[in-house]
Structures are given as C-alpha cells and as structure tokens.
Scaffold this active site. Sequence first.
Site, PDB file in Angstrom:
ATOM      1  CE  LYS A 221      21.537  17.098 -11.445  1.00 24.59           C
ATOM      2  NZ  LYS A 221      21.432  16.662 -10.115  1.00 24.59           N
TER       3      LYS A 221
ATOM      4  CE1 TYR B 253      20.086  10.227  -9.332  1.00 24.17           C
ATOM      5  CE2 TYR B 253      19.324  10.421 -11.204  1.00 24.17           C
ATOM      6  CZ  TYR B 253      18.967  10.255 -10.105  1.00 24.17           C
ATOM      7  OH  TYR B 253      17.814  10.056  -9.668  1.00 24.17           O
TER       8      TYR B 253
ATOM      9  CG  HIS C 113      17.945   6.462  -2.656  1.00 31.73           C
ATOM     10  ND1 HIS C 113      17.237   6.537  -3.789  1.00 31.73           N
ATOM     11  CD2 HIS C 113      17.272   6.167  -1.493  1.00 31.73           C
ATOM     12  CE1 HIS C 113      15.804   5.844  -3.236  1.00 31.73           C
ATOM     13  NE2 HIS C 113      16.011   5.602  -2.238  1.00 31.73           N
TER      14      HIS C 113
ATOM     15  CE1 TYR D 286      16.734   7.532 -11.576  1.00 36.40           C
ATOM     16  CE2 TYR D 286      15.428   8.957 -13.490  1.00 36.40           C
ATOM     17  CZ  TYR D 286      16.117   9.116 -11.969  1.00 36.40           C
ATOM     18  OH  TYR D 286      16.007  10.997 -11.520  1.00 36.40           O
TER      19      TYR D 286
ATOM     20  N   PRO E 297      12.195  16.973 -15.793  1.00 36.79           N
ATOM     21  CG  PRO E 297      10.112  15.688 -15.125  1.00 36.79           C
ATOM     22  CD  PRO E 297      10.859  16.618 -16.002  1.00 36.79           C
TER      23      PRO E 297
HETATM   24  C1  PHB Z   1      10.530  12.131  -7.840  1.00 40.01           C
HETATM   25  O1  PHB Z   1       9.116  12.761  -8.528  1.00 40.01           O
HETATM   26  O2  PHB Z   1      10.654  11.554  -6.955  1.00 40.01           O
HETATM   27  C2  PHB Z   1      11.103  12.313  -9.062  1.00 40.01           C
HETATM   28  C3  PHB Z   1      11.116  12.910 -10.160  1.00 40.01           C
HETATM   29  C4  PHB Z   1      12.203  12.656 -11.379  1.00 40.01           C
HETATM   30  C5  PHB Z   1      13.773  11.563 -11.169  1.00 40.01           C
HETATM   31  C6  PHB Z   1      13.409  11.867  -9.737  1.00 40.01           C
HETATM   32  C7  PHB Z   1      12.880  11.800  -8.340  1.00 40.01           C
HETATM   33  O3  PHB Z   1      14.584  12.429 -11.955  1.00 40.01           O
END
Ligand code: PHB
Length: 389
Positions: free
Chosen positions: A296, A384, A72, A200, A292
């Site tokens: 990270k 990020y 991405h 998000y 999450p």
């Molecule tokens: C995911 O489970 O793909 C996931 C979870 C939290 C994030 C990004 C991806 O911030």
Amino acid sequence: MRTKVAIIGAGPGGLLLGQLLHSYGIDNVILERQTPEYVLGRIRAGLLEEGTVALLDQVGVGARAHREGLVHHGVELAFGGARHRIDLHAATGKTVMIYGQTEVTLDLMNARKAAGLTTVYEAAGVKPLDFDTDHPRVSYAKDSVTQEIACDFIAGCDGFHGVSRASVKPSAIKTFERIYPFGWLGILSETPPVSHELIYSNHARGFALCTMRSPTRSRYYVQCSLDDHIDQWPDERFWDELKRRLDQKAVDELVTGPSIEKSIAPLGSFVAEPMRFGRMFLAGDASHRVPPTGAKGLNLAASDVHYLSQALREYYDEKSAAGIDGYSARALTRVWKAVRFSWWMTSMLHKFPDQGEFDARIQVAELDYLVSSKAASTSLSENYVGLPF
Ligand code: PHB
Ligand code: APR
C-alpha cells in the site's frame, strides 16, 4: 526564487504531485536531497492499484507501465502445504499491476524533465519555514550557496525520515505506531518467477512472498529476525529457506540464481495526524508508513497527492479553501483503512516471536475462512486491489 507550491522530496509522491499540479497549471518546484541516481537506486515494492495507474495516465506517464507492467487478476495464499487462489477480478472487477516503483519514479522524472519543470537535486539542509503564516518559504543550500524559495504552499513529500514532519512542533502533531518484531529479507534475481501471480505464504518457519518485476526478473522475500545481518544470508541459505516455506509445487518449479540485490527492511505501521499544518501539507511516507505486506505504500502516496492536487486546484481556480481545509480528514480516512489492511495481512501471515500454538491455529483458521468464504475473500480482494479514492 518564487513558486506556488514548493515540494520537498522527489520520490514517487513528490514527482506525481508535481505532474498533477503542472497539469492544472500550478507552478511548482521540487527540492530533493539526493541525486537522481540515488533515488532510482532504491529497490521498493512494485504493485500498483488501478487508481494509481489512472493517475499516471492522467499526467501522460502511463504508457510504459501499460507496455511493460504485468496485470494480475488474482493472488495466491499458501498455508498448510497448499496454495489457494483468490480471484481478485471476479470479486471486484479490478486488477493490480506489477510495475517496479523504480520504473514509476523514472517515468515521472523523465516527464518532469521533458516539461522543463524545476527539480533541485542534492539540495542540502532543506527547511520548511513560516508555514504557519501566509508567507511560507523553504531554505536550502545548493553547491554550498544558501537559497530560499518563497511560495504559497509547501508539500512535504520527503518520506518517513524527512524534514517536513520533523519541523512541526510536537504539540501540533499526534503519531500512532506499531513496530513489528521481524524484518523482510528481500532478493532480486534474473530468474523467471515461480508463478505468474504472487504467492503469500504463512509457514511455521515464517512468512515468505514470491513476486516479480518482469517475466525474467523475480523478487522474493522471507521474514527474518531484526537481529539478522545481510552477511548471514548468502544466496544459498536464502534459497534453501525460501524452499522450506513454500508448497511442493512451488519448490519443484522454483528457478534459483545469483542475487542482483539483497537487503533487509524493518516493518512498521505509522500514522501522523493531521496531514496539514497551516500552509504545509504532508503526503505519502512523510505522513504514514505501512508494512509492505499489503503493498500500500506507493498507492497511499498516490491517493494523498491526488487529494492534495485537487484541493490546490480548487484553491487557485475556484478561490475556495474548502479542499485544503478538508485535505487531512479526507486523506486520513483512506490512509487508516490501508493501515488496518496492511496490519491485518501482516498479523495473519507472519510468525510472531511470542506466538503460541493458539495464535498459530487462529492464523490458519483465518486463512482457511478467507479461501472458503466468498464474503471473506471479497473483503480481502477489495482492500488488496485498493479501496476507492
Ligand atoms: C514486490 O516487491 O513486488 C511486492 C512487495 C510486497 C507486496 C507485493 C509485491 O505485498
Ligand atoms: N530534503 C529533501 N529531500 C528529502 C529530505 C530532505 N530533508 N528527506 C528525504 N528526502 C527525499 C528522499 O531522498 C526521497 O527521494 O524525499 C523522497 C521521499 O521519497 P519516498 O521515501 O519514496 O516517499 P514517497 O514519495 O512518499 O513514496 C512512498 O516510497 O519509500 C517508499 O515504501 C514507500 O512505497 C512507498 C513510497
């Protein structure tokens, strides 16, 4: 049994450490309390920083990630009924990869097995002992027979609820914690993702995240109350709530379907200092935990074991203790920056129970600034995609 490094925990952190040490010719054994199937059954986030992928490549485990992972170049922030793309690659020259943590763990497990390295699964009652002496050891029971491993060092990669951190005397450790007053309800479905990048969403009803595992498997999250129980969230209610928190384009393009996994996870920020206690080191979730929101967790475990494996290589190859003496400070510098970023993303995107109109306006102002300022979006982007190791 004797080994140079006894690793407690066969999650991604312990397994990656094992492969890094092996690549440096440093003998190691992993003790894991669960079965391999149980470890692989955990559904976790799936976003890898380039540094994490580079470590997988370094130990010869990156091939499937490069084949199947989704690279991405950007991410979208949704608020006020609209979506705004942040071009991560334009800002940093870097990308992120969507590749499930389960897949990373499986690839590392297979590599360890192929290298003929020792992993003791279903190791019960694992205890790190005498790590404040020059002769540490780890005791455990296998098939009800008590065993002991003599080692030079112990690596506590046993996660947030592990035994390593719990074995440190309280006077020798300081912890820092922030518990968030909400959880994430996550769903996995065999449906095509609503968008080719992550979304998000900050919404008056609460946070939502649209992500994925592959072009045919989607992962969605909605912020929920800590009092919620999974039984209160049949699929239909989940999809309805997700749609209420997304922009119209996403609603129009969302493909719903039966959940193949559904779970609620609490959110917390946690750091234990230091990360070294004599001849025992902590790495990954054994030492720190992040919400999450910034994805990270796995990437911090990767940078920790990168630093730790380098330090141990220096000890054995160059007979220098500088690396192991500096491990904790070096790892914590990156840990705290990721903890800050994850806290900031969480604070900006979620609806807090005690949040008033002013707080809500501040969140939207912060988001509006982010998507309209090159400096602000660059700052988000470099955190990020992952700060340098
Ligand atoms: C995911 O489970 O793909 C996931 C979870 C939290 C994030 C990004 C991806 O911030
Ligand atoms: N004895 C042996 N093994 C243990 C013990 C114990 N007392 N306690 C826990 N373990 C094992 C767990 O079963 C698990 O397999 O340690 C492993 C820890 O793995 P993780 O919790 O995945 O932690 P880590 O490897 O640091 O990876 C961090 O995983 O949990 C996610 O969100 C987290 O993405 C982050 C990443």
